[in-house]
Design a protein around this motif. Structure first.
Motif, PDB file in Angstrom:
ATOM      1  N   GLY A   1       0.731  -1.505  -0.187  1.00 36.26           N
ATOM      2  CA  GLY A   1       0.347  -0.206   0.060  1.00 36.26           C
ATOM      3  C   GLY A   1       0.620   0.991   0.404  1.00 36.26           C
ATOM      4  N   THR A   2       1.574   1.373   0.853  1.00 36.56           N
ATOM      5  CA  THR A   2       2.323   2.346   0.512  1.00 36.56           C
ATOM      6  C   THR A   2       3.247   3.218  -0.281  1.00 36.56           C
ATOM      7  OG1 THR A   2       4.098   1.588   2.098  1.00 36.56           O
ATOM      8  CG2 THR A   2       2.541   2.445   3.946  1.00 36.56           C
ATOM      9  N   SER A   3       4.022   1.370  -0.629  1.00 38.78           N
ATOM     10  CA  SER A   3       5.084   1.291  -2.323  1.00 38.78           C
ATOM     11  C   SER A   3       3.900   2.533  -3.735  1.00 38.78           C
ATOM     12  CB  SER A   3       5.196   0.395  -2.798  1.00 38.78           C
ATOM     13  OG  SER A   3       5.810  -0.070  -1.332  1.00 38.78           O
ATOM     14  N   ARG A   4       2.497   2.331  -3.403  1.00 39.17           N
ATOM     15  CA  ARG A   4       1.341   2.946  -4.204  1.00 39.17           C
ATOM     16  C   ARG A   4       1.145   4.254  -3.694  1.00 39.17           C
ATOM     17  NH1 ARG A   4      -1.744  -0.936  -7.048  1.00 39.17           N
ATOM     18  NH2 ARG A   4      -0.864  -2.998  -7.855  1.00 39.17           N
ATOM     19  N   GLY A   5       2.220   5.091  -2.963  1.00 40.97           N
ATOM     20  CA  GLY A   5       1.414   6.045  -2.359  1.00 40.97           C
ATOM     21  C   GLY A   5       0.077   5.664  -1.454  1.00 40.97           C
TER      22      GLY A   5
END
Length: 336
Positions: free
Chosen positions: A73-77
């Motif tokens: 999730g965080t890697s996708r912003g």
């Protein structure tokens, strides 16, 4: 045979069966205690950073899957709210276990169905893929971050029990705060060591799998030994092993503290990586994680593995976790 004799025989048989069951259960318990060093089942605990005493306990398997969901999730912003929604959904659908069964052809962490276009069976059983598909659909829900969690989750899942997601929101919020790095030093795992060594290459591969290739310098992501520490023992008495160093970029000008406040306790990105490593400690045989002047060590007994403690002078990082080049680093030491 007289009825009374028959009843007595049945009674004896039942007592013998019950006795054997008790002995087998006791033997299983003793074997488990021997294998785990008497420490019981490995567990991971997340603690609230709000000072309200709230905690949530999960198994190492669940912790690995939760860490993957958060990292994807965080890697996708995606924001922390999206991670909370995803974790609550997976808690309801699979209890954070990558299961191969479900209603009709439902599979995996989110019980996605190949027949409904979510992907092939192999793809859906890949936690990174299934988490990515969940976020892909969530991002298309207008204003999802402002919706009640159960509404946002339902617009992705189309479940027959849409209200069921709500009960998982408090636990999912605790997990999301830790795994996105917004709650420093809040995730720990107490797991007796099984004596198996860890491989730095496996740690690097798992980091790239969950966070993408940019998480490591090019040489490390490609499998080069560059960035792998020496063999001397790490602070806190952890077994000597190879260390994977993960850089944490310097914070943008004007940002302070790990929560946007001047607390000097590291950066959310650093704590995200550190907590990811702790969550994966059983899977990847990680003995120690250090960041921002704090150290977590896997232990066989006592309080080791149950808390983050202050690092000693050998850790190489100050309270802020910064180094001379303006970046911080998370140090992940494998078991030897």
């Amino acid at each position: 045979m007289p009825e009374s004799s028959s009843s007595a025989a049945r009674g004896r048989a039942l007592r013998i069966t019950a006795g054997v069951a008790v002995l087998l259960a006791l033997a299983g318990y003793l074997v488990a205690q021997f294998v785990t060093g008497g420490g019981g089942a490995p567990r991971c605990t997340v603690r609230s950073a709000a000072g309200d005493g709230a905690t949530y306990e999960i198994s190492p398997e669940q912790a690995v899957n939760a860490a993957t969901i958060s990292a994807v999730g965080t890697s996708r912003g995606m924001p922390q709210r999206a991670v909370t929604i995803a974790l609550a959904t997976a808690l309801q659908e699979s209890a954070l276990r990558n299961i191969r069964h479900g209603d009709r052809d439902s599979l995996g962490l989110f019980q996605q169905r190949p027949s409904q276009g979510w992907g092939t069976e192999k793809q859906i059983l890949d936690p990174g893929y299934s988490a990515g598909k969940f976020y892909e659909h969530l991002a298309k829900v207008p204003g999802y971050s402002r919706l009640p969690l159960t509404v946002a989750a339902q617009r992705v899942q189309r479940s027959g029990f849409p209200q069921a997601y709500a009960k998982h929101e408090p636990d999912a919020a605790l997990l999301a705060a830790a795994l996105t790095g917004r709650a420093p030093a809040s995730l720990t795992c107490a797991a007796p060591q099984d004596g198996r060594p860890g491989k730095p290459a496996d740690v690097r591969a798992a980091l790239v799998r969950d966070f993408g290739p940019d998480v490591l310098p090019t040489a490390q992501a490609a499998g080069s030994p560059t960035g792998t520490g020496g063999e001397k023992a790490q602070p806190g008495g952890a077994p000597a092993g190879a260390t994977v160093t993960v850089p944490v970029p310097a914070r943008a000008a004007g940002n302070t503290g790990s929560n946007g406040s001047a607390d000097g306790d590291g950066d959310p990105r650093g704590w995200e990586l550190a907590h990811w490593a702790v969550a994966n400690s059983s899977e990847l045989h990680i003995a120690q994680v250090s960041y921002a002047g704090r150290v977590w060590s896997a232990g066989e007994s006592g309080d080791s593995g149950k808390k983050w403690r202050k690092a000693d002078a050998e850790s190489g990082t100050g309270k802020s976790g910064s180094t001379q080049n303006g970046t911080g680093e998370v140090r992940i030491t494998t078991a030897q």
